[in-house]
Design a protein around this motif. Sequence first.
Motif, PDB file in Angstrom:
ATOM      1  N   MET A 128       0.732  10.355  -7.404  1.00 36.73           N
ATOM      2  CA  MET A 128       1.704   8.750  -7.571  1.00 36.73           C
ATOM      3  C   MET A 128       2.602   8.782  -6.032  1.00 36.73           C
ATOM      4  SD  MET A 128       4.529   8.965  -9.978  1.00 36.73           S
ATOM      5  CE  MET A 128       3.728  10.205 -11.102  1.00 36.73           C
ATOM      6  N   ALA A 129       2.771  10.038  -5.140  1.00 32.48           N
ATOM      7  CA  ALA A 129       3.127   9.056  -4.457  1.00 32.48           C
ATOM      8  C   ALA A 129       1.778   8.190  -3.064  1.00 32.48           C
ATOM      9  CB  ALA A 129       3.600  10.429  -3.185  1.00 32.48           C
ATOM     10  N   VAL A 130       0.519   8.259  -2.806  1.00 35.45           N
ATOM     11  CA  VAL A 130       0.141   7.616  -2.716  1.00 35.45           C
ATOM     12  C   VAL A 130       0.164   6.645  -2.798  1.00 35.45           C
ATOM     13  CG1 VAL A 130      -2.137   7.121  -1.748  1.00 35.45           C
ATOM     14  CG2 VAL A 130      -1.290   9.554  -1.905  1.00 35.45           C
ATOM     15  N   CYS A 131      -0.031   6.069  -4.106  1.00 30.39           N
ATOM     16  CA  CYS A 131       0.148   4.836  -5.053  1.00 30.39           C
ATOM     17  C   CYS A 131       1.372   4.253  -5.020  1.00 30.39           C
ATOM     18  CB  CYS A 131      -0.231   4.673  -5.881  1.00 30.39           C
ATOM     19  SG  CYS A 131      -2.017   5.235  -6.319  1.00 30.39           S
ATOM     20  N   ALA A 132       2.822   5.124  -4.287  1.00 29.61           N
ATOM     21  CA  ALA A 132       4.372   4.835  -4.099  1.00 29.61           C
ATOM     22  C   ALA A 132       3.890   4.038  -3.008  1.00 29.61           C
ATOM     23  CB  ALA A 132       5.010   5.543  -4.635  1.00 29.61           C
ATOM     24  N   LEU A 133       3.430   4.499  -2.030  1.00 33.04           N
ATOM     25  CA  LEU A 133       3.291   3.812  -0.220  1.00 33.04           C
ATOM     26  C   LEU A 133       2.760   2.498  -0.875  1.00 33.04           C
ATOM     27  CD1 LEU A 133       4.074   4.253   2.880  1.00 33.04           C
ATOM     28  CD2 LEU A 133       0.757   5.272   2.322  1.00 33.04           C
ATOM     29  N   GLY A 182       1.772   0.839  -3.267  1.00 31.85           N
ATOM     30  CA  GLY A 182       3.694  -0.823  -4.319  1.00 31.85           C
ATOM     31  C   GLY A 182       3.938  -0.899  -2.506  1.00 31.85           C
ATOM     32  N   ALA A 183       5.204  -0.558  -2.132  1.00 25.41           N
ATOM     33  CA  ALA A 183       5.836  -0.928  -1.624  1.00 25.41           C
ATOM     34  C   ALA A 183       4.933  -1.738  -0.422  1.00 25.41           C
ATOM     35  CB  ALA A 183       6.534   0.455  -0.509  1.00 25.41           C
ATOM     36  N   ALA A 184       4.124  -1.159   0.369  1.00 21.97           N
ATOM     37  CA  ALA A 184       3.242  -2.476   1.296  1.00 21.97           C
ATOM     38  C   ALA A 184       3.321  -3.378   0.628  1.00 21.97           C
ATOM     39  CB  ALA A 184       2.033  -1.336   1.858  1.00 21.97           C
ATOM     40  N   VAL A 185       2.935  -3.261  -0.496  1.00 19.17           N
ATOM     41  CA  VAL A 185       1.976  -4.620  -1.238  1.00 19.17           C
ATOM     42  C   VAL A 185       3.802  -5.324  -1.240  1.00 19.17           C
ATOM     43  CG1 VAL A 185       1.197  -5.680  -3.475  1.00 19.17           C
ATOM     44  CG2 VAL A 185       0.362  -4.204  -1.550  1.00 19.17           C
ATOM     45  N   LEU A 220       1.415  -3.570   6.834  1.00 18.12           N
ATOM     46  CA  LEU A 220       0.062  -2.645   7.337  1.00 18.12           C
ATOM     47  C   LEU A 220      -1.013  -1.844   7.553  1.00 18.12           C
ATOM     48  CD1 LEU A 220      -1.516  -6.446   9.527  1.00 18.12           C
ATOM     49  CD2 LEU A 220      -1.541  -5.554   6.598  1.00 18.12           C
ATOM     50  N   LEU A 221       0.270  -1.202   8.474  1.00 11.28           N
ATOM     51  CA  LEU A 221      -0.017   0.045   8.514  1.00 11.28           C
ATOM     52  C   LEU A 221      -0.258   0.880   7.156  1.00 11.28           C
ATOM     53  CD1 LEU A 221       1.384   1.339  12.377  1.00 11.28           C
ATOM     54  CD2 LEU A 221      -0.713   0.483  11.657  1.00 11.28           C
ATOM     55  N   ALA A 222       1.205   1.092   6.472  1.00  8.84           N
ATOM     56  CA  ALA A 222       1.629   1.970   5.627  1.00  8.84           C
ATOM     57  C   ALA A 222      -0.265   1.383   4.072  1.00  8.84           C
ATOM     58  CB  ALA A 222       2.210   1.185   4.203  1.00  8.84           C
ATOM     59  N   LEU A 223      -0.362  -0.103   4.505  1.00  6.02           N
ATOM     60  CA  LEU A 223      -1.707  -0.457   3.634  1.00  6.02           C
ATOM     61  C   LEU A 223      -2.975   0.539   3.871  1.00  6.02           C
ATOM     62  CD1 LEU A 223      -0.761  -3.570   2.451  1.00  6.02           C
ATOM     63  CD2 LEU A 223      -1.119  -2.004   0.744  1.00  6.02           C
ATOM     64  N   VAL A 224      -2.972   0.703   5.146  1.00  7.83           N
ATOM     65  CA  VAL A 224      -4.585   1.242   5.571  1.00  7.83           C
ATOM     66  C   VAL A 224      -3.759   2.539   5.098  1.00  7.83           C
ATOM     67  CG1 VAL A 224      -5.529   1.887   7.760  1.00  7.83           C
ATOM     68  CG2 VAL A 224      -4.833  -1.335   7.550  1.00  7.83           C
ATOM     69  N   ALA A 225      -2.947   3.002   6.059  1.00  7.94           N
ATOM     70  CA  ALA A 225      -2.586   5.144   5.582  1.00  7.94           C
ATOM     71  C   ALA A 225      -2.705   4.755   3.873  1.00  7.94           C
ATOM     72  CB  ALA A 225      -1.216   5.076   6.040  1.00  7.94           C
ATOM     73  N   GLY A 226      -1.997   4.695   3.561  1.00  2.22           N
ATOM     74  CA  GLY A 226      -2.266   4.461   1.247  1.00  2.22           C
ATOM     75  C   GLY A 226      -3.602   4.293   0.861  1.00  2.22           C
ATOM     76  N   PHE A 227      -4.735   3.413   1.565  1.00  2.00           N
ATOM     77  CA  PHE A 227      -5.435   2.944   0.990  1.00  2.00           C
ATOM     78  C   PHE A 227      -7.210   3.979   1.439  1.00  2.00           C
ATOM     79  CE2 PHE A 227      -4.833  -0.635  -0.437  1.00  2.00           C
ATOM     80  CZ  PHE A 227      -4.735  -0.695  -1.794  1.00  2.00           C
ATOM     81  N   PHE A 228      -6.482   4.965   2.884  1.00  2.00           N
ATOM     82  CA  PHE A 228      -7.307   5.879   3.282  1.00  2.00           C
ATOM     83  C   PHE A 228      -6.805   7.859   2.726  1.00  2.00           C
ATOM     84  CE2 PHE A 228      -8.962   3.802   7.191  1.00  2.00           C
ATOM     85  CZ  PHE A 228      -9.951   4.133   7.181  1.00  2.00           C
ATOM     86  N   PHE A 230       2.042   3.104  -8.187  1.00  2.00           N
ATOM     87  CA  PHE A 230       2.414   1.667  -7.244  1.00  2.00           C
ATOM     88  C   PHE A 230       3.426   0.658  -7.992  1.00  2.00           C
ATOM     89  CE2 PHE A 230       0.673  -2.492  -7.957  1.00  2.00           C
ATOM     90  CZ  PHE A 230       0.418  -2.638  -6.576  1.00  2.00           C
ATOM     91  N   PHE A 231       3.447   0.928  -9.144  1.00  2.00           N
ATOM     92  CA  PHE A 231       4.713   0.388 -10.331  1.00  2.00           C
ATOM     93  C   PHE A 231       6.502   0.322  -9.148  1.00  2.00           C
ATOM     94  CE2 PHE A 231       1.923  -1.657 -12.908  1.00  2.00           C
ATOM     95  CZ  PHE A 231       2.241  -3.542 -12.635  1.00  2.00           C
ATOM     96  N   LEU A 232       6.060   1.971  -9.331  1.00  2.00           N
ATOM     97  CA  LEU A 232       7.547   2.759  -8.861  1.00  2.00           C
ATOM     98  C   LEU A 232       7.822   2.106  -7.065  1.00  2.00           C
ATOM     99  CD1 LEU A 232       7.704   5.995 -10.351  1.00  2.00           C
ATOM    100  CD2 LEU A 232       8.959   4.277 -10.618  1.00  2.00           C
ATOM    101  N   GLY A 233       6.172   1.761  -6.341  1.00  2.00           N
ATOM    102  CA  GLY A 233       6.501   1.491  -5.257  1.00  2.00           C
ATOM    103  C   GLY A 233       7.973  -0.033  -5.278  1.00  2.00           C
ATOM    104  N   LEU A 234       6.491  -0.537  -5.591  1.00  2.00           N
ATOM    105  CA  LEU A 234       7.107  -2.112  -5.799  1.00  2.00           C
ATOM    106  C   LEU A 234       8.485  -2.018  -5.921  1.00  2.00           C
ATOM    107  CD1 LEU A 234       4.091  -3.484  -8.396  1.00  2.00           C
ATOM    108  CD2 LEU A 234       4.895  -4.108  -5.943  1.00  2.00           C
ATOM    109  N   GLY A 235       8.776  -1.485  -7.201  1.00  2.00           N
ATOM    110  CA  GLY A 235      10.004  -1.442  -7.879  1.00  2.00           C
ATOM    111  C   GLY A 235      11.084  -1.270  -6.909  1.00  2.00           C
TER     112      GLY A 235
END
Length: 143
Positions: A1-6, A8-11, A50-58, A78-83
């Motif tokens: 969940m934390a990876v996808c929160a990262l 989501g926040a980056a998005v 961008l760094l958060a997106l790259v790290a998150g997707f790795f 993902f939604f928690l990160g967005l919010g």
Amino acid sequence: MAVCALIGAAVMASVDEIVFHQILGWHHFYDRSTSGVGLLSDGLLHTAELLALVAGFFLYADLRRRGALASAHAWSGFFLGLGVFQLFDGIVDHKLLRLHRIRYGVDVTPYDWAWNIAGLVLLLIGVILALRAVRRGGAGPAS
């Protein structure tokens, strides 16, 4: 969940920076100095997102490779990160630190309400998805 929160926040940071800072030109990340400093602050925000997106997707790819990705937990993260990003930006950046306002030259009250309510809705979607995921399959993997 934390990876996808990262992720989501980056998005959400990307959406904020690209749409509101660059396309609409409503503000910079830091508006309390010259326009050059504002552009620099936008560039630093863009670099961080961008760094958060790259790290998150790795990290996401690693979870998938190991078979440790639970999609219900991933979507909730993902939604928690967005919010969380949107509410943090709306409350901390806009109101407490006063780094920038959503817009200048207009009454910002409706913009602030819309921004924060949208962030709250995204956060609530994440909470609902997390509760559903936990009910369906236990606590899930530590993703």
